[in-house]
Design a protein around this motif. Structure first.
Motif, PDB file in Angstrom:
ATOM      1  N   ARG A 170      69.838  25.168 -79.180  1.00  0.00           N
ATOM      2  CA  ARG A 170      69.539  24.191 -78.127  1.00  0.00           C
ATOM      3  C   ARG A 170      70.470  22.978 -78.239  1.00  0.00           C
ATOM      4  O   ARG A 170      70.964  22.462 -77.238  1.00  0.00           O
ATOM      5  CB  ARG A 170      68.075  23.761 -78.247  1.00  0.00           C
ATOM      6  CG  ARG A 170      67.594  23.035 -77.024  1.00  0.00           C
ATOM      7  CD  ARG A 170      66.120  22.683 -77.139  1.00  0.00           C
ATOM      8  NE  ARG A 170      65.703  22.021 -75.926  1.00  0.00           N
ATOM      9  CZ  ARG A 170      65.274  22.652 -74.842  1.00  0.00           C
ATOM     10  NH1 ARG A 170      65.202  23.964 -74.838  1.00  0.00           N
ATOM     11  NH2 ARG A 170      64.926  21.980 -73.769  1.00  0.00           N
ATOM     12  N   GLU A 171      70.710  22.547 -79.493  1.00  0.00           N
ATOM     13  CA  GLU A 171      71.593  21.389 -79.693  1.00  0.00           C
ATOM     14  C   GLU A 171      73.009  21.694 -79.204  1.00  0.00           C
ATOM     15  O   GLU A 171      73.678  20.824 -78.629  1.00  0.00           O
ATOM     16  CB  GLU A 171      71.625  21.000 -81.166  1.00  0.00           C
ATOM     17  CG  GLU A 171      70.303  20.433 -81.648  1.00  0.00           C
ATOM     18  CD  GLU A 171      70.286  20.223 -83.144  1.00  0.00           C
ATOM     19  OE1 GLU A 171      71.310  19.780 -83.683  1.00  0.00           O
ATOM     20  OE2 GLU A 171      69.257  20.512 -83.772  1.00  0.00           O
ATOM     21  N   VAL A 198      73.011  21.319 -75.606  1.00  0.00           N
ATOM     22  CA  VAL A 198      73.050  19.904 -75.208  1.00  0.00           C
ATOM     23  C   VAL A 198      74.485  19.389 -75.278  1.00  0.00           C
ATOM     24  O   VAL A 198      74.976  18.719 -74.348  1.00  0.00           O
ATOM     25  CB  VAL A 198      72.129  19.054 -76.123  1.00  0.00           C
ATOM     26  CG1 VAL A 198      72.298  17.578 -75.824  1.00  0.00           C
ATOM     27  CG2 VAL A 198      70.671  19.475 -75.948  1.00  0.00           C
ATOM     28  N   LEU A 199      75.163  19.717 -76.383  1.00  0.00           N
ATOM     29  CA  LEU A 199      76.555  19.272 -76.524  1.00  0.00           C
ATOM     30  C   LEU A 199      77.410  19.808 -75.379  1.00  0.00           C
ATOM     31  O   LEU A 199      78.253  19.103 -74.828  1.00  0.00           O
ATOM     32  CB  LEU A 199      77.128  19.740 -77.874  1.00  0.00           C
ATOM     33  CG  LEU A 199      76.579  19.046 -79.122  1.00  0.00           C
ATOM     34  CD1 LEU A 199      77.131  19.695 -80.375  1.00  0.00           C
ATOM     35  CD2 LEU A 199      76.930  17.560 -79.111  1.00  0.00           C
ATOM     36  N   LYS A 200      77.165  21.083 -75.040  1.00  0.00           N
ATOM     37  CA  LYS A 200      77.961  21.666 -73.942  1.00  0.00           C
ATOM     38  C   LYS A 200      77.631  20.991 -72.616  1.00  0.00           C
ATOM     39  O   LYS A 200      78.517  20.776 -71.781  1.00  0.00           O
ATOM     40  CB  LYS A 200      77.699  23.163 -73.874  1.00  0.00           C
ATOM     41  CG  LYS A 200      78.265  23.897 -75.082  1.00  0.00           C
ATOM     42  CD  LYS A 200      78.670  25.290 -74.744  1.00  0.00           C
ATOM     43  CE  LYS A 200      79.828  25.684 -75.619  1.00  0.00           C
ATOM     44  NZ  LYS A 200      80.400  26.952 -75.204  1.00  0.00           N
ATOM     45  N   ALA A 201      76.353  20.664 -72.411  1.00  0.00           N
ATOM     46  CA  ALA A 201      75.977  19.965 -71.178  1.00  0.00           C
ATOM     47  C   ALA A 201      76.628  18.584 -71.119  1.00  0.00           C
ATOM     48  O   ALA A 201      76.909  18.066 -70.044  1.00  0.00           O
ATOM     49  CB  ALA A 201      74.463  19.832 -71.107  1.00  0.00           C
ATOM     50  N   LEU A 202      76.868  18.006 -72.288  1.00  0.00           N
ATOM     51  CA  LEU A 202      77.525  16.691 -72.322  1.00  0.00           C
ATOM     52  C   LEU A 202      79.047  16.811 -72.138  1.00  0.00           C
ATOM     53  O   LEU A 202      79.742  15.801 -72.100  1.00  0.00           O
ATOM     54  CB  LEU A 202      77.241  15.996 -73.659  1.00  0.00           C
ATOM     55  CG  LEU A 202      75.791  15.561 -73.909  1.00  0.00           C
ATOM     56  CD1 LEU A 202      75.627  15.043 -75.330  1.00  0.00           C
ATOM     57  CD2 LEU A 202      75.365  14.499 -72.909  1.00  0.00           C
ATOM     58  N   GLY A 203      79.516  18.056 -72.086  1.00  0.00           N
ATOM     59  CA  GLY A 203      80.946  18.253 -71.838  1.00  0.00           C
ATOM     60  C   GLY A 203      81.736  18.659 -73.067  1.00  0.00           C
ATOM     61  O   GLY A 203      82.970  18.613 -73.045  1.00  0.00           O
ATOM     62  N   ALA A 204      81.018  19.062 -74.143  1.00  0.00           N
ATOM     63  CA  ALA A 204      81.740  19.480 -75.349  1.00  0.00           C
ATOM     64  C   ALA A 204      82.455  20.798 -75.087  1.00  0.00           C
ATOM     65  O   ALA A 204      81.862  21.749 -74.572  1.00  0.00           O
ATOM     66  CB  ALA A 204      80.775  19.629 -76.514  1.00  0.00           C
ATOM     67  N   ILE A 255      83.002  20.868 -85.091  1.00  0.00           N
ATOM     68  CA  ILE A 255      81.833  20.318 -85.802  1.00  0.00           C
ATOM     69  C   ILE A 255      81.431  21.250 -86.942  1.00  0.00           C
ATOM     70  O   ILE A 255      81.212  20.830 -88.085  1.00  0.00           O
ATOM     71  CB  ILE A 255      80.646  20.120 -84.827  1.00  0.00           C
ATOM     72  CG1 ILE A 255      80.939  18.948 -83.891  1.00  0.00           C
ATOM     73  CG2 ILE A 255      79.350  19.870 -85.585  1.00  0.00           C
ATOM     74  CD1 ILE A 255      79.871  18.729 -82.825  1.00  0.00           C
ATOM     75  N   ALA A 313      75.789  27.660 -72.112  1.00  0.00           N
ATOM     76  CA  ALA A 313      75.056  26.389 -72.131  1.00  0.00           C
ATOM     77  C   ALA A 313      73.657  26.532 -71.532  1.00  0.00           C
ATOM     78  O   ALA A 313      72.685  25.981 -72.067  1.00  0.00           O
ATOM     79  CB  ALA A 313      75.842  25.330 -71.373  1.00  0.00           C
ATOM     80  N   ILE A 314      73.531  27.283 -70.442  1.00  0.00           N
ATOM     81  CA  ILE A 314      72.220  27.396 -69.777  1.00  0.00           C
ATOM     82  C   ILE A 314      71.241  28.147 -70.674  1.00  0.00           C
ATOM     83  O   ILE A 314      70.095  27.741 -70.860  1.00  0.00           O
ATOM     84  CB  ILE A 314      72.375  28.100 -68.413  1.00  0.00           C
ATOM     85  CG1 ILE A 314      73.271  27.245 -67.506  1.00  0.00           C
ATOM     86  CG2 ILE A 314      71.025  28.333 -67.759  1.00  0.00           C
ATOM     87  CD1 ILE A 314      73.658  27.915 -66.212  1.00  0.00           C
ATOM     88  N   LEU A 372      70.265  25.946 -73.571  1.00  0.00           N
ATOM     89  CA  LEU A 372      69.333  24.866 -73.215  1.00  0.00           C
ATOM     90  C   LEU A 372      67.909  25.381 -73.008  1.00  0.00           C
ATOM     91  O   LEU A 372      66.944  24.636 -73.177  1.00  0.00           O
ATOM     92  CB  LEU A 372      69.806  24.164 -71.940  1.00  0.00           C
ATOM     93  CG  LEU A 372      70.977  23.195 -72.135  1.00  0.00           C
ATOM     94  CD1 LEU A 372      71.537  22.766 -70.791  1.00  0.00           C
ATOM     95  CD2 LEU A 372      70.541  21.978 -72.931  1.00  0.00           C
ATOM     96  N   ASP A 419      64.102  28.166 -77.206  1.00  0.00           N
ATOM     97  CA  ASP A 419      63.039  27.416 -77.910  1.00  0.00           C
ATOM     98  C   ASP A 419      62.965  27.859 -79.356  1.00  0.00           C
ATOM     99  O   ASP A 419      62.971  29.011 -79.656  1.00  0.00           O
ATOM    100  CB  ASP A 419      61.694  27.630 -77.233  1.00  0.00           C
ATOM    101  CG  ASP A 419      61.561  26.709 -76.026  1.00  0.00           C
ATOM    102  OD1 ASP A 419      61.913  25.536 -76.125  1.00  0.00           O
ATOM    103  OD2 ASP A 419      61.131  27.224 -74.971  1.00  0.00           O
TER     104      ASP A 419
END
Lengths: 220, 335
Positions: free
Chosen positions: B239-240, B243-249, B257, B328-329, B332, B335
């Motif tokens: 999930r993290e 999130v990073l990918k959604a932020l454009g990573a 990383i 990414a989807i 995200l 769970d």
């Protein structure tokens, strides 16, 4: 700002094609606060995922600031998420091992912004009411505070569009009202273009305009 | 593990070399079919000691019968006490004194500490031997007894397996060696410098092979541990990563990383390994048999770190690429 014409998206699940979007057309002006309402499976999240560059469309055209999403490579869509679009999620999606400050800093790092956030951003933190909570990790923050940090993270790189996917879905009434108020304030003060998915008609009323989706189409 | 075993191999061979040099000899003569590492083995007649003594420029020569006991590397040396004292400069007694009667022996301080011996203690070497003295270490062996008795005990009557030679002048060592090789063509004759260099772990196939195998195992274990922990970390942080990918990573940002984390882990693991090698040294010094001498080989610190880094990076590659390619989807909604 956003021009969508005849947008379709087909997911293939095993042998079955799932038509998530069946010809969506929509225009969103710069500085508009648009609420998108619809039942589960209506295609709201798919529309957001396409606008956010998380998945490519199957057909149709999507122009954001004049750029055609359909023609974008993976790298260009990554760049879109970095610079043009900010996300706010229902589950906040803060990184649990980082403080609120670092959650925001990593968004700046990803976008390649090495300098300190501008003074206006400090004002926004004050507006969000989290300036004193920046050194806490998500587990030490309430749901409302986490969502405010997530909002701060989503706008720290000054994206042209803010996509909020049920931002009040996990919040109580008081916090929901506060978060919606903040979104409207950001829209008013910064002329921030906001698209917000919600199930809640009261929440939708915070937007300038509401569109309803059903079965992959905009119905009204 | 790697640093401990390398330290052991260096410690054991360096200790052997040091103790051989501690005899005070310039040249060592070993019988045919012997090798440098074997402590006991075939003997040669004592008459060769006399022959060696007759050679020009030989100031002193004495034979010893070294018998391995309690494993490969520990030994008891049968010596002519007076001759050995003359050659080595004599023992420095910390407690007690020299052996005088049958089945008496002297031990060095390392052996005494390792086996908790003191003057009057009984050491079982087939028969009971009584400790009469504890001496400073560093001379040939950890235990010493009268050569005549040892020759009889080990069915090596009138035989020795080392001849130690003192040359009247260091400049004459080459000529003495040449003379001895001429007179004793099948014998193994080494100067102390040759002996020291030959006792390096890399020159001993058994130790080198063993070290290579251990390094190989360490690389494989390091690879597997890092692979599994990184694979688990990627799954746990799905999930993290989303999130990073959604932020454009970008994929390279996510991979970066994980690679940085792996490098940090490898460096931290290497530092812990170095600290633990000191712990091993303390444990071996205090609780292991006297022949298990361990050195801290600092030259191997960067090598061990390099091996740890290489194994870790290879182990992190697949999980890293899996994370970088993560949708990414899907991530995200995980769970």
């Amino acid at each position: 700002m956003i021009e969508i014409r005849d947008l379709t998206k087909v997911y293939r699940t095993g042998e079955i094609d799932v038509h998530a979007l069946r010809g969506v057309s929509l225009s969103v002006a710069r500085g508009e606060f648009l609420s998108v309402v619809g039942p589960s499976g209506s295609g709201k999240s798919t529309l957001f995922n396409i606008l956010g560059g998380l998945t490519p469309p199957t057909s149709g055209t999507v122009h954001i600031d004049g750029r055609d999403l359909l023609k974008m490579t993976d790298a260009e869509r990554t760049d879109l998420r970095k610079k043009t679009v900010g996300f706010v999620f229902q589950k906040y999606n803060l990184l649990p091992t980082l403080t609120a400050e670092d959650n925001i800093a990593i968004a700046r790092d990803i976008a390649g912004n090495k300098a300190e956030p501008d003074p206006q951003f400090q004002e926004i933190l004050t507006l969000l009411g989290i300036r004193e909570r920046m050194h806490h990790k998500p587990r030490a923050l309430s749901g409302g505070e986490q969502q405010r940090v997530a909002i701060a993270r989503s706008i720290v790189n000054h994206p042209a569009i803010l996509l909020a996917d049920e931002p009040t879905g996990n919040l109580d009434t008081e916090n929901s009202t506060a978060v919606l108020g903040i979104l409207r304030d950001l829209n008013n003060r910064l002329n921030q273009t906001i698209l917000m998915i919600t199930h809640n008609p009261e929440a939708a009323a915070y937007g300038h305009r509401t569109v309803h989706m059903r079965d992959g189409r905009i119905v009204e | 593990m790697m640093l401990t075993l390398v330290g052991l191999s260096h410690g054991i061979t360096d200790d052997m070399a040091l103790r051989n040099r501690g005899t005070g000899a310039d040249v060592m003569v070993r019988p045919p079919s012997s090798n440098l590492l074997s402590l006991g083995g075939v003997g040669m007649s004592e008459k060769y000691v006399a022959l060696v003594r007759e050679q020009p420029h030989v100031a002193l020569a004495t034979g010893t019968l070294v018998q391995s006991v309690a494993g490969l590397f520990n030994s008891i040396a049968g010596i002519h006490l007076d001759e050995f004292n003359a050659l080595s400069g004599g023992f420095h007694y910390l407690h007690g004194g020299p052996f005088q009667n049958p089945h008496e022996l002297i031990v060095d301080s390392t052996e005494a500490r390792s086996d908790h011996l003191h003057v009057g203690s009984i050491v079982k070497l087939g028969k009971d031997w009584r400790v009469t003295g504890i001496v400073e270490g560093g001379k040939l062996s950890h235990m010493f007894g009268d050569i005549k008795l040892l020759q009889d005990e080990y069915s090596q009557t009138a035989k020795v397996n080392f001849i130690w030679v003192r040359v009247d002048n260091p400049a004459n060592i080459p000529s003495v060696v040449a003379e001895l090789k001429d007179k004793l063509p099948d014998f193994n004759i080494y100067t102390m410098e040759e002996m020291t260099s030959l006792l390096a772990p890399d020159n001993i196939p058994l130790i080198k092979g063993f070290t290579d195998v251990v390094i190989g195992i360490a690389v494989i274990v390091g690879f597997l541990v890092v692979f599994l922990s990184m694979y688990t970390a990627v799954l746990e942080r799905t999930r993290e990563i989303g999130v990073l990918k959604a932020l454009g990573a970008s994929p390279s940002y996510v991979l970066g990383i994980l690679i940085r984390e792996t490098v940090l882990l490898a460096i931290a693991g290497s530092i812990v390994g170095i600290v633990m090698s000191y712990g091993s040294q303390v444990l071996l010094t205090n609780f292991a048999p006297s022949f298990l001498t361990m050195e801290i080989v600092k030259l191997w610190w960067p090598i061990a770190m390099g091996i740890a880094l290489a194994g870790s990076l290879v182990g992190a590659l697949y999980p890293g690429f899996k994370a970088a390619r993560q949708d990414a989807i899907e991530a995200l909604s995980y769970d």
